[in-house]
Design a protein around this motif. Structure first.
Motif, PDB file in Angstrom:
ATOM      1  N   HIS A   1     -22.538  22.708  50.023  1.00 46.32           N
ATOM      2  CA  HIS A   1     -22.322  21.564  50.911  1.00 46.32           C
ATOM      3  C   HIS A   1     -23.683  21.076  51.417  1.00 46.32           C
ATOM      4  N   PRO A   2     -24.500  20.496  50.542  1.00 51.25           N
ATOM      5  CA  PRO A   2     -25.899  20.223  50.885  1.00 51.25           C
ATOM      6  C   PRO A   2     -26.092  19.152  51.945  1.00 51.25           C
ATOM      7  N   ASN A   3     -25.053  18.312  52.195  1.00 52.42           N
ATOM      8  CA  ASN A   3     -25.216  17.210  53.142  1.00 52.42           C
ATOM      9  C   ASN A   3     -24.593  17.485  54.504  1.00 52.42           C
TER      10      ASN A   3
ATOM     11  N   THR B   1     -26.613  27.952  49.397  1.00 50.89           N
ATOM     12  CA  THR B   1     -26.651  26.840  50.352  1.00 50.89           C
ATOM     13  C   THR B   1     -26.291  25.477  49.765  1.00 50.89           C
ATOM     14  N   MET B   2     -26.177  25.391  48.430  1.00 52.69           N
ATOM     15  CA  MET B   2     -25.980  24.072  47.833  1.00 52.69           C
ATOM     16  C   MET B   2     -24.514  23.671  47.667  1.00 52.69           C
TER      17      MET B   2
ATOM     18  N   ASP C   1     -19.077  17.217  54.902  1.00 54.57           N
ATOM     19  CA  ASP C   1     -19.785  16.799  53.694  1.00 54.57           C
ATOM     20  C   ASP C   1     -18.745  16.409  52.642  1.00 54.57           C
TER      21      ASP C   1
ATOM     22  N   ALA D   1     -28.767  24.243  56.272  1.00 56.39           N
ATOM     23  CA  ALA D   1     -28.948  25.276  55.245  1.00 56.39           C
ATOM     24  C   ALA D   1     -28.952  26.706  55.793  1.00 56.39           C
TER      25      ALA D   1
ATOM     26  N   ARG E   1     -25.416  27.614  56.609  1.00 56.11           N
ATOM     27  CA  ARG E   1     -24.602  27.774  55.401  1.00 56.11           C
ATOM     28  C   ARG E   1     -24.871  29.125  54.757  1.00 56.11           C
TER      29      ARG E   1
END
Length: 236
Positions: free
Chosen positions: A52-54, A49-50, A209, A60, A63
């Motif tokens: 594209h964290p924004n 999930t990290m 993002d 999340a 994603r």
């Protein structure tokens, strides 16, 4: 080593820290194994999930779902059935080490999974691949294999070391032996599997993002070659 070498590895489990590592690091070998009729399973270690964290368009859970679906498509391109995927759902960017409580649980899950599947070979990221999740994945695998008798053959594949390795990250003299596998017969399959991970490539559907991750052309070039590199412990 010729492509036919793959068939000698027997039933194989690959541990992928993130969706796409399986295709980048050893997609050719997986395709060759399946061509030879060998069973292949994929353990997805993190939730992915990290990257594209924004993103608000893809929070999340979305994603995670997207990246896991991309992985299933990639595995299908390599001839690996979708039901051969076993997600551990550990946190992307914070995969625990074996001594952490969540790491201990993950090790036991791996022991049970490997005991059930009985692979002859296990594929893991290079032990000092320059990403903490890759290094943690290697250590989780080592902790699990230490509980199996006999232990499967362990082969290490390279992902980030091609671009980011410091001198200390490279194999030390006498530590490992390395070999290249000819994957020319299945290179097109490997490229289709990499392309299935659309969220990690230019034109990603996760387009809200600006700080999001995508694989650079220079990085992808390492995995367009007709060989894959594997490392394993040097004989005593």
């Amino acid at each position: 080593m010729p492509a036919a070498t793959a068939a000698t590895l027997g039933p194989t489990v690959v541990l992928a820290p993130h969706p796409d590592d399986e295709s980048l690091g050893c997609g050719g070998l997986l395709a060759l194994l399946r061509q030879a009729g060998q069973p292949v399973w994929c353990v997805l270690v993190s939730d992915g999930t990290m990257s594209h964290p924004n993103s608000r368009k893809y929070p999340a859970p979305a994603r995670q779902q997207l990246r896991e679906q991309e992985l299933r498509v990639a595995l299908t391109e390599l001839g690996v059935p979708a039901q051969a995927l076993f997600p551990l759902n550990l946190p992307d960017g914070a995969v625990p080490l074996p001594e952490a409580p969540t790491g201990t649980v993950a090790v036991q899950q791996l022991v049970e999974f490997l005991g059930h599947t009985q692979p002859a070979t296990v594929l893991v990221p290079w032990r000092r691949d320059p990403h903490p999740d890759h290094r943690a994945t290697y250590q989780l695998a080592q902790a699990a294999l230490a509980q199996l008798t006999p232990a499967p053959r362990l082969l290490e594949y390279v992902v980030w070391a091609w671009e980011r390795a410091a001198p200390a990250d490279l194999p030390h003299p006498g530590e490992t032996q390395g070999w290249q596998l000819d994957i020319e017969p299945v290179l097109a399959q490997k490229q289709r599997a990499i392309a299935a991970h659309k969220s990690q490539l230019a034109g990603s559907p996760i387009d809200d993002d600006p700080t999001g991750f995508t694989l650079a052309p220079s990085m992808l070039a390492h995995f367009a070659r007709p060989v894959e590199v594997y490392l394993e412990n040097a004989p005593a």
